[in-house]
Scaffold this active site. Structure first.
Site, PDB file in Angstrom:
ATOM      1  N   LYS A  58       0.834  -1.202   0.000  1.00  0.00           N
ATOM      2  CA  LYS A  58       0.000   0.000   0.000  1.00  0.00           C
ATOM      3  C   LYS A  58       0.867   1.249   0.000  1.00  0.00           C
ATOM      4  O   LYS A  58       0.573   2.233  -0.704  1.00  0.00           O
ATOM      5  CB  LYS A  58      -0.921  -0.025   1.224  1.00  0.00           C
ATOM      6  N   SER A  59       1.936   1.229   0.788  1.00  0.00           N
ATOM      7  CA  SER A  59       2.800   2.402   0.896  1.00  0.00           C
ATOM      8  C   SER A  59       3.486   2.722  -0.423  1.00  0.00           C
ATOM      9  O   SER A  59       3.532   3.880  -0.861  1.00  0.00           O
ATOM     10  CB  SER A  59       3.854   2.176   1.989  1.00  0.00           C
TER      11      SER A  59
ATOM     12  N   SER B 244       6.604  10.663   9.888  1.00  0.00           N
ATOM     13  CA  SER B 244       7.501  10.632   8.724  1.00  0.00           C
ATOM     14  C   SER B 244       6.749  10.995   7.452  1.00  0.00           C
ATOM     15  O   SER B 244       7.356  11.387   6.451  1.00  0.00           O
ATOM     16  CB  SER B 244       8.120   9.244   8.579  1.00  0.00           C
TER      17      SER B 244
ATOM     18  N   ASP C 109       4.087  -0.276  12.215  1.00  0.00           N
ATOM     19  CA  ASP C 109       2.867  -0.904  11.718  1.00  0.00           C
ATOM     20  C   ASP C 109       2.762  -2.378  12.088  1.00  0.00           C
ATOM     21  O   ASP C 109       1.679  -2.970  11.956  1.00  0.00           O
ATOM     22  CB  ASP C 109       2.774  -0.744  10.201  1.00  0.00           C
TER      23      ASP C 109
END
Length: 431
Positions: free
Chosen positions: A23-24, A172, A315
Site C-alpha cells: 500500500k505504501s 515521517s 505498523d
C-alpha cells in the site's frame, strides 16, 4: 454490527502464499505517476481502500486513472499543470492520502481544495506539515480544529521550497509529502528537520521511490533534505513490491500455531522496515529462512519474550504484541509514540483487547509490556482499525477460535485477508 468467527485447523498450516502489493509503495507511485508527463503502468499494485482513496482524489483533480485488472493501475500524468479548479475531496480514514494531498494541493497552482476525512481523521495531527507549507508560501485554513483536518488549501503560484523547516518528530509522512511534491517547488527543495525524525524506514521508501521515477534526493542524517531544481518525474512501468506489513500477519500465524508459512513475492532486502519482522520472530524462538523472493517462518510452541524498539516498524507492533501474548515471560515493545495518533489509540486498544483474552499488559506513551501466557478465545473490537483486526485474527492459531467485529476494516490495506486465511486452513464464518 457484523462480525466474523474463526476456527483453526486440527493441524498447523504448512503453505506458501503471495501477499498483495505494498500500500505504501502504491500510494507513492500513484502520486509520482500523476505528476509525470506520459503514461505509467503500476503492476502488482495494492487494491486497498486506502489506495482507492488516493486514486479518487487524483481523478477529482483531473488525472486519468484506470484499472484494467485488479492489480494493474494505468495513470496518464500531467497534474503539474492542471486547469484552475475549486473542489472538495473527502479521503475518509486514509491518513497517508490526507498528508500527501495536503502537500500536493498546496504545491499545484490555481487550485482551491477543501480536504475532509472521517471523524477520527479530523482529530489526527497535521499542524507540522501545514506550518512548513505555509512557510513555503501556501495559504491553508483550518476549518474545525487548529492543527487537524479539515483544511481549505489555496494555491496561486509555485511554492518556495528552499530555506523551510519541518518538525519531523510527529510523522515521517510529513517529510515524505514534501519530498514527493518537491519537483513542483520553485528552485527545488531544501528543508531542515527540527527534532528527531521518526519511522525513517518510510522516508527511505520515499527516497527509493523518487529515484525509481527519476528524481534524486540527498540528506544529512535525516536532518536536512535537498532536492535539486529542474528535476521531473518520468513516466514508467513500475513493479510494486509485496507488502511486508501484510506478510507480518502470515508469519505471525506460523509463529503462534507451530506451522510453516512461506510468503512469496517479497523482497528480503526491501527498504520496508517491516521486512525485519521475521528476525524478531527468530529472536522469540522461531526458525526463519530467507530466499531470493520469499521468507519462510516456522513457529515454536514455546516462544520466548522479547524487548525491542519498533520505531522503524511501528505498523507491525500490534502483530508482535499478539505473538508476545503467547510467549513465556514479559515482552516490552518500545518506540510506539506514533501509535496513539493512528486510526485509533493503538496502544490502549491493544491493552483492552488483550485483557479480554486473559492477557495483562502495562502501557505508556510509547510502549506496551505484554505478560505472556495462554490467551483465551474472545470477541475482539477493531476500533475501525484494519491492523487490530488482522493482528488479533492470527491468535486463532493458538486459541482454536476467535471472533472479530467489523471484519470489513481489513479492506483498508489487505482486502483479501480473510480469503487468504482460509487457504491456510482457518475456517472463516461471516455473520
Amino acid at each position: 454490527m457484523s462480525h466474523i468467527r474463526l476456527y483453526s485447523s486440527a493441524t498447523p498450516p504448512h503453505a506458501s502464499i503471495a501477499v498483495p502489493g505494498s500500500k505504501s509503495y502504491t500510494n507513492r507511485a500513484l502520486l509520482m505517476a500523476a505528476l509525470a508527463k506520459g503514461r505509467s503502468r503500476l503492476l502488482s499494485a495494492s487494491s486497498s481502500t486506502d489506495c482507492d482513496a488516493l486514486i479518487g482524489a487524483l481523478q477529482s483533480l483531473g488525472v486519468e486513472i484506470t484499472r484494467p485488472d485488479a492489480t494493474t493501475i494505468v495513470v496518464d500524468g500531467g497534474l503539474d499543470h492542471p486547469s484552475p479548479t475549486t473542489l472538495t475531496i473527502d479521503v475518509g480514514p486514509a491518513g497517508t492520502t490526507m498528508r500527501f494531498l495536503t502537500a500536493l494541493c498546496a504545491a499545484i497552482p490555481s487550485t482551491t481544495v477543501t480536504l475532509r476525512g472521517s471523524e477520527r481523521m479530523h482529530r489526527r495531527p497535521i499542524g507540522d506539515l501545514v506550518d512548513a507549507l505555509r512557510e513555503a508560501g501556501s495559504s491553508i485554513e483550518y476549518l474545525l480544529q487548529e492543527g487537524s483536518p479539515p483544511l481549505r488549501i489555496h494555491s496561486s503560484s509555485r511554492l518556495q521550497g528552499c530555506g523551510i523547516s519541518l518538525n519531523g518528530s510527529t510523522s515521517s509522512q510529513y517529510i515524505s509529502a514534501l519530498l514527493l511534491t518537491s519537483p513542483l517547488f520553485r528552485d527545488g527543495l531544501d528543508v531542515t528537520i527540527r527534532g528527531t525524525p521518526i519511522s525513517t524506514s518510510y522516508i527511505d521508501m520515499t527516497i527509493q521511490s523518487l529515484a525509481d521515477f527519476g528524481v534524486k534526493v540527498t540528506h544529512t542524517n535525516y536532518q536536512r533534505f535537498q532536492v535539486p531544481s529542474a528535476q521531473a518525474f518520468q513516466a514508467r512501468e513500475y513493479q510494486v513490491e509485496g507488502d511486508a506489513s501484510g506478510a507480518s500477519y502470515l508469519w505471525a500465524l506460523a509463529a503462534v500455531s507451530n506451522g510453516t508459512i512461506t510468503v512469496e513475492n517479497i523482497n528480503p532486502f526491501s527498504a520496508q522496515g517491516d521486512i525485519k519482522f521475521p528476525h524478531l520472530l527468530e529472536r522469540m524462538g522461531c526458525s526463519v529462512s530467507t530466499h531470493n523472493r520469499s521468507i519462510t517462518v516456522t513457529g515454536n510452541p514455546e516462544l520466548r519474550s522479547i524487548d525491542v524498539d519498533m520505531s522503524l516498524m511501528p505498523d507491525t507492533a500490534q502483530t508482535l504484541a499478539t505473538v508476545a501474548a503467547c510467549a513465556q515471560g514479559t515482552s516490552v515493545i518500545r518506540g510506539l509514540s506514533t501509535l496513539k495518533v493512528k486510526e485509533t489509540d493503538r496502544i490502549e486498544a491493544l491493552r483492552a483487547e488483550l485483557a479480554k483474552m486473559g492477557i495483562t499488559a502495562e502501557t505508556g506513551p510509547d510502549y506496551i509490556a505484554v505478560h505472556g501466557g495462554t490467551p483465551q478465545p474472545a470477541c475482539i473490537a477493531t476500533y475501525d482499525d484494519h491492523r487490530m483486526a488482522m493482528s488479533f485474527a492470527i491468535l486463532v492459531g493458538r486459541t482454536g477460535s476467535m471472533e472479530i467485529d467489523d471484519p470489513h476494516v481489513v479492506e483498508k490495506s489487505f482486502p483479501d485477508f480473510w480469503r487468504v486465511l482460509t487457504t491456510l486452513g482457518v475456517q472463516v464464518e461471516h455473520s
